[in-house]
Motif scaffolding. Structure first.
Motif, PDB file in Angstrom:
ATOM      1  N   THR A   1     103.003  14.274  72.139  1.00 29.99           N
ATOM      2  CA  THR A   1     102.505  13.507  70.987  1.00 29.99           C
ATOM      3  C   THR A   1     103.539  13.376  69.874  1.00 29.99           C
ATOM      4  OG1 THR A   1     100.240  14.108  71.480  1.00 29.99           O
ATOM      5  CG2 THR A   1     100.697  13.444  69.216  1.00 29.99           C
ATOM      6  N   ALA A   2     104.175  14.503  69.501  1.00 31.93           N
ATOM      7  CA  ALA A   2     105.129  14.472  68.377  1.00 31.93           C
ATOM      8  C   ALA A   2     106.271  13.495  68.659  1.00 31.93           C
ATOM      9  CB  ALA A   2     105.668  15.867  68.118  1.00 31.93           C
ATOM     10  N   GLN A   3     106.781  13.518  69.903  1.00 36.47           N
ATOM     11  CA  GLN A   3     107.881  12.604  70.276  1.00 36.47           C
ATOM     12  C   GLN A   3     107.441  11.145  70.136  1.00 36.47           C
ATOM     13  OE1 GLN A   3     108.516  14.889  74.113  1.00 36.47           O
ATOM     14  NE2 GLN A   3     110.274  13.518  74.137  1.00 36.47           N
ATOM     15  N   ARG A   4     106.246  10.860  70.653  1.00 43.46           N
ATOM     16  CA  ARG A   4     105.776   9.458  70.618  1.00 43.46           C
ATOM     17  C   ARG A   4     105.491   9.002  69.194  1.00 43.46           C
ATOM     18  NH1 ARG A   4     102.773  11.448  74.896  1.00 43.46           N
ATOM     19  NH2 ARG A   4     103.721  10.935  76.902  1.00 43.46           N
ATOM     20  N   LEU A   5     104.913   9.903  68.381  1.00 42.54           N
ATOM     21  CA  LEU A   5     104.618   9.503  66.995  1.00 42.54           C
ATOM     22  C   LEU A   5     105.913   9.223  66.245  1.00 42.54           C
ATOM     23  CD1 LEU A   5     101.630  11.818  65.950  1.00 42.54           C
ATOM     24  CD2 LEU A   5     101.575   9.477  66.812  1.00 42.54           C
TER      25      LEU A   5
ATOM     26  N   LYS B   1      89.907  -2.885  72.500  1.00 42.38           N
ATOM     27  CA  LYS B   1      89.918  -3.081  71.039  1.00 42.38           C
ATOM     28  C   LYS B   1      91.316  -2.713  70.543  1.00 42.38           C
ATOM     29  CE  LYS B   1      85.114  -1.580  70.979  1.00 42.38           C
ATOM     30  NZ  LYS B   1      85.042  -0.596  72.094  1.00 42.38           N
ATOM     31  N   VAL B   2      92.258  -3.616  70.798  1.00 36.95           N
ATOM     32  CA  VAL B   2      93.675  -3.297  70.578  1.00 36.95           C
ATOM     33  C   VAL B   2      93.960  -2.952  69.117  1.00 36.95           C
ATOM     34  CG1 VAL B   2      96.046  -4.086  70.907  1.00 36.95           C
ATOM     35  CG2 VAL B   2      94.275  -4.861  72.480  1.00 36.95           C
ATOM     36  N   THR B   3      93.421  -3.740  68.198  1.00 43.90           N
ATOM     37  CA  THR B   3      93.715  -3.493  66.779  1.00 43.90           C
ATOM     38  C   THR B   3      93.156  -2.141  66.349  1.00 43.90           C
ATOM     39  OG1 THR B   3      93.331  -5.869  66.556  1.00 43.90           O
ATOM     40  CG2 THR B   3      93.814  -4.670  64.553  1.00 43.90           C
ATOM     41  N   GLN B   4      91.994  -1.777  66.889  1.00 36.39           N
ATOM     42  CA  GLN B   4      91.417  -0.466  66.565  1.00 36.39           C
ATOM     43  C   GLN B   4      92.308   0.661  67.113  1.00 36.39           C
ATOM     44  OE1 GLN B   4      87.279   0.095  67.542  1.00 36.39           O
ATOM     45  NE2 GLN B   4      87.477   2.313  67.549  1.00 36.39           N
ATOM     46  N   VAL B   5      92.799   0.469  68.328  1.00 34.01           N
ATOM     47  CA  VAL B   5      93.681   1.456  68.948  1.00 34.01           C
ATOM     48  C   VAL B   5      94.947   1.627  68.097  1.00 34.01           C
ATOM     49  CG1 VAL B   5      95.223   1.744  70.936  1.00 34.01           C
ATOM     50  CG2 VAL B   5      92.819   1.181  71.307  1.00 34.01           C
ATOM     51  N   ILE B   6      95.534   0.510  67.668  1.00 41.66           N
ATOM     52  CA  ILE B   6      96.742   0.579  66.826  1.00 41.66           C
ATOM     53  C   ILE B   6      96.400   1.282  65.509  1.00 41.66           C
ATOM     54  CG2 ILE B   6      98.487  -0.770  65.590  1.00 41.66           C
ATOM     55  CD1 ILE B   6      98.179  -2.932  67.770  1.00 41.66           C
ATOM     56  N   GLY B   7      95.228   0.971  64.950  1.00 37.29           N
ATOM     57  CA  GLY B   7      94.784   1.606  63.702  1.00 37.29           C
ATOM     58  C   GLY B   7      94.681   3.121  63.857  1.00 37.29           C
ATOM     59  N   GLU B   8      94.203   3.570  65.002  1.00 38.38           N
ATOM     60  CA  GLU B   8      94.083   5.019  65.244  1.00 38.38           C
ATOM     61  C   GLU B   8      95.462   5.676  65.302  1.00 38.38           C
ATOM     62  OE1 GLU B   8      89.851   4.702  67.666  1.00 38.38           O
ATOM     63  OE2 GLU B   8      91.635   5.358  68.742  1.00 38.38           O
ATOM     64  N   VAL B   9      96.432   4.962  65.891  1.00 42.15           N
ATOM     65  CA  VAL B   9      97.796   5.504  65.949  1.00 42.15           C
ATOM     66  C   VAL B   9      98.403   5.540  64.542  1.00 42.15           C
ATOM     67  CG1 VAL B   9     100.122   5.179  66.879  1.00 42.15           C
ATOM     68  CG2 VAL B   9      98.139   4.753  68.341  1.00 42.15           C
ATOM     69  N   LYS B  10      98.172   4.482  63.764  1.00 46.68           N
ATOM     70  CA  LYS B  10      98.674   4.463  62.377  1.00 46.68           C
ATOM     71  C   LYS B  10      98.139   5.671  61.610  1.00 46.68           C
ATOM     72  CE  LYS B  10      98.965  -0.577  61.524  1.00 46.68           C
ATOM     73  NZ  LYS B  10      98.210  -1.692  60.957  1.00 46.68           N
ATOM     74  N   LYS B  11      96.840   5.912  61.732  1.00 49.32           N
ATOM     75  CA  LYS B  11      96.216   7.039  61.027  1.00 49.32           C
ATOM     76  C   LYS B  11      96.783   8.369  61.492  1.00 49.32           C
ATOM     77  CE  LYS B  11      91.866   7.703  59.965  1.00 49.32           C
ATOM     78  NZ  LYS B  11      90.383   7.704  60.057  1.00 49.32           N
ATOM     79  N   GLU B  12      97.006   8.492  62.791  1.00 48.40           N
ATOM     80  CA  GLU B  12      97.545   9.735  63.356  1.00 48.40           C
ATOM     81  C   GLU B  12      98.931  10.019  62.776  1.00 48.40           C
ATOM     82  OE1 GLU B  12      95.582  11.496  65.160  1.00 48.40           O
ATOM     83  OE2 GLU B  12      96.967  13.095  65.708  1.00 48.40           O
ATOM     84  N   ILE B  13      99.755   8.950  62.676  1.00 48.08           N
ATOM     85  CA  ILE B  13     101.103   9.127  62.107  1.00 48.08           C
ATOM     86  C   ILE B  13     100.995   9.534  60.642  1.00 48.08           C
ATOM     87  CG2 ILE B  13     103.213   7.909  61.433  1.00 48.08           C
ATOM     88  CD1 ILE B  13     102.917   6.240  63.990  1.00 48.08           C
ATOM     89  N   LEU B  14     100.128   8.836  59.901  1.00 47.16           N
ATOM     90  CA  LEU B  14      99.973   9.108  58.472  1.00 47.16           C
ATOM     91  C   LEU B  14      99.520  10.546  58.241  1.00 47.16           C
ATOM     92  CD1 LEU B  14      99.982   7.778  55.641  1.00 47.16           C
ATOM     93  CD2 LEU B  14      97.577   7.275  55.979  1.00 47.16           C
ATOM     94  N   TYR B  15      98.475  10.956  58.948  1.00 47.02           N
ATOM     95  CA  TYR B  15      97.909  12.290  58.711  1.00 47.02           C
ATOM     96  C   TYR B  15      98.802  13.397  59.269  1.00 47.02           C
ATOM     97  CZ  TYR B  15      93.723   9.888  57.078  1.00 47.02           C
ATOM     98  OH  TYR B  15      92.856   9.098  56.375  1.00 47.02           O
ATOM     99  N   SER B  16      99.632  13.059  60.278  1.00 40.16           N
ATOM    100  CA  SER B  16     100.526  14.090  60.813  1.00 40.16           C
ATOM    101  C   SER B  16     101.655  14.396  59.833  1.00 40.16           C
ATOM    102  CB  SER B  16     101.108  13.647  62.156  1.00 40.16           C
ATOM    103  OG  SER B  16     102.047  12.608  61.958  1.00 40.16           O
ATOM    104  N   LYS B  17     101.886  13.477  58.893  1.00 36.58           N
ATOM    105  CA  LYS B  17     102.954  13.681  57.911  1.00 36.58           C
ATOM    106  C   LYS B  17     102.442  14.278  56.607  1.00 36.58           C
ATOM    107  CE  LYS B  17     105.944   9.987  59.658  1.00 36.58           C
ATOM    108  NZ  LYS B  17     106.959  10.821  60.290  1.00 36.58           N
ATOM    109  N   LEU B  18     101.114  14.392  56.448  1.00 38.74           N
ATOM    110  CA  LEU B  18     100.549  14.913  55.191  1.00 38.74           C
ATOM    111  C   LEU B  18     100.593  16.434  55.164  1.00 38.74           C
ATOM    112  CD1 LEU B  18      97.441  12.584  54.619  1.00 38.74           C
ATOM    113  CD2 LEU B  18      99.642  12.512  53.449  1.00 38.74           C
TER     114      LEU B  18
END
Lengths: 133, 232
Positions: free
Chosen positions: B184-188, B215-232
């Motif tokens: 996960t960390a590598q991909r993010l 639901k491609v846009t939802q899937v992309i949104g989940e990845v965006k959130k994962e990146i954001l929250y992994s950096k907080l």
């Protein structure tokens, strides 16, 4: 093989693609953003004219008051409101991905909110134009 | 019924620019656009070039722009698309000939997100078990067939061919949210690049174009959130 992603090609693809409400919302959002940027440059220019002379500043003010220019001001008004409310929709959908199933309803709601706000404002402006010239 | 199929033709070895050519054919309302194209190729104009393999919406090889929207020709019926049909290659990838595009740039982005299982733990004696709930986390993104309908409907990809694109992000999502995967960390890190998820403008063309109804846009949104929250 043919070249693909030139700026001209990008515009052709954007206009010719028959996407849904999301596609057209995005185009309108961008146009609104360009309108705001153009107005900002004009605004900086007219404020700068204050430093040049009172006459120069007032000469530029005709742009805002000329009747022929008012439709552009209304378009800008629409662009500002659309950019703001559509931006809020995108923020909501980015932070709460499960809201994506309401995308079409939310995009339609943006249109309704913007029209409810903009139409009366344009009406007031037309009334002012008719009464005060 | 009579159907007029208007096809964008282009042979880079002969033509200076793409041009349109019309064909009139007889078709049943339940015939697929692919059937029409194969009929044209087999009986009217053998020079027409298309790509098709399984012809049943599984391999994703016959993605094209039909009436201005990305679809699979094998899943589009004439009764749904009408009696006048325009067919073009998917946009944003180099055209090899007619409706066939070079998929290599698309596949390059796919490979960039490490689309394989990463787990260096010693292999267990039995399967790596996973709960139903954990599987549901990424079930949506396992449906992708790499047809490129989503990526080539995305204005961000049209503007910048370095953008990874929706399909690659969907493939990354399939492993990022897999509880058994350790990459996960590598991909993010890869996806947080300026040409990663942040080029997505939440336009929804990808979701509308997906023949698998991901639901491609939802899937992309989940990845965006994962990146954001992994950096907080």
């Amino acid at each position: 093989m043919s070249a693909t992603n030139s700026p001209r090609g990008f515009l052709a693809k954007t206009i010719s693609y028959k996407g849904g409400i999301g596609h057209w919302s995005w185009i309108l959002h961008r146009l609104g953003g360009l309108g705001i940027a153009a107005f900002l440059i004009l605004h900086i220019l007219d404020i700068f004219m204050v430093g040049v002379s009172k006459e120069a500043f007032e000469a530029l003010l005709f742009i805002y008051h000329a009747a022929i220019i008012r439709p552009f001001i209304w378009a800008l008004l629409f662009g500002v409101f659309y950019h703001a409310f559509n931006g809020i929709r995108i923020i909501i959908q980015d932070f709460w991905p499960h809201m994506f199933k309401y995308q079409k309803q939310m995009a339609t709601a943006v249109w309704i909110i913007v029209l409810v706000l903009v139409i009366p404002l344009i009406g007031i402006d037309i009334m002012n134009l008719l009464t005060h010239g | 019924m009579k159907v007029t199929v208007k096809i964008q033709r282009f042979n880079p070895e002969q033509d200076s620019a793409p041009y349109w050519k019309e064909y009139s054919i007889d078709a049943e309302p339940t015939d697929r656009v692919l059937d029409g194209l194969l009929h044209i190729k087999n009986t009217i104009d053998g020079t027409l070039t298309i790509r098709s393999s399984c012809a049943h919406g599984i391999c994703g090889s016959d993605a094209m722009r039909i009436n201005g929207v990305n679809r699979l020709a094998c899943k589009s019926l004439f009764k749904d698309v009408g009696t006048t049909v325009t067919v073009e290659p998917i946009a944003g990838l180099p055209v090899i000939k007619d409706l066939v595009v070079d998929m290599e740039p698309f596949m390059e982005h796919y490979r960039a997100v490490l689309p394989f299982f990463i787990n260096d733990d010693p292999a267990p004696q039995t399967e790596r078990l996973q709960s139903h709930e954990d599987h549901q986390r990424f079930d949506e993104s396992t449906k992708c067939i790499l047809c490129a309908c989503c990526t080539t409907s995305c204005p961000s990809f049209w503007a910048n061919e370095d953008y990874l694109g929706p399909a690659a992000i969907v493939q990354a999502h399939r492993f990022i949210f897999d509880s058994r995967d350790h990459g996960t960390a590598q991909r993010l890190e890869i996806l947080s690049d300026p040409d990663g998820v942040w080029r997505c403008r939440t336009i929804f063309n990808c979701t509308d174009a997906c023949p698998r109804e991901i639901k491609v846009t939802q899937v992309i949104g989940e990845v965006k959130k994962e990146i954001l929250y992994s950096k907080l």
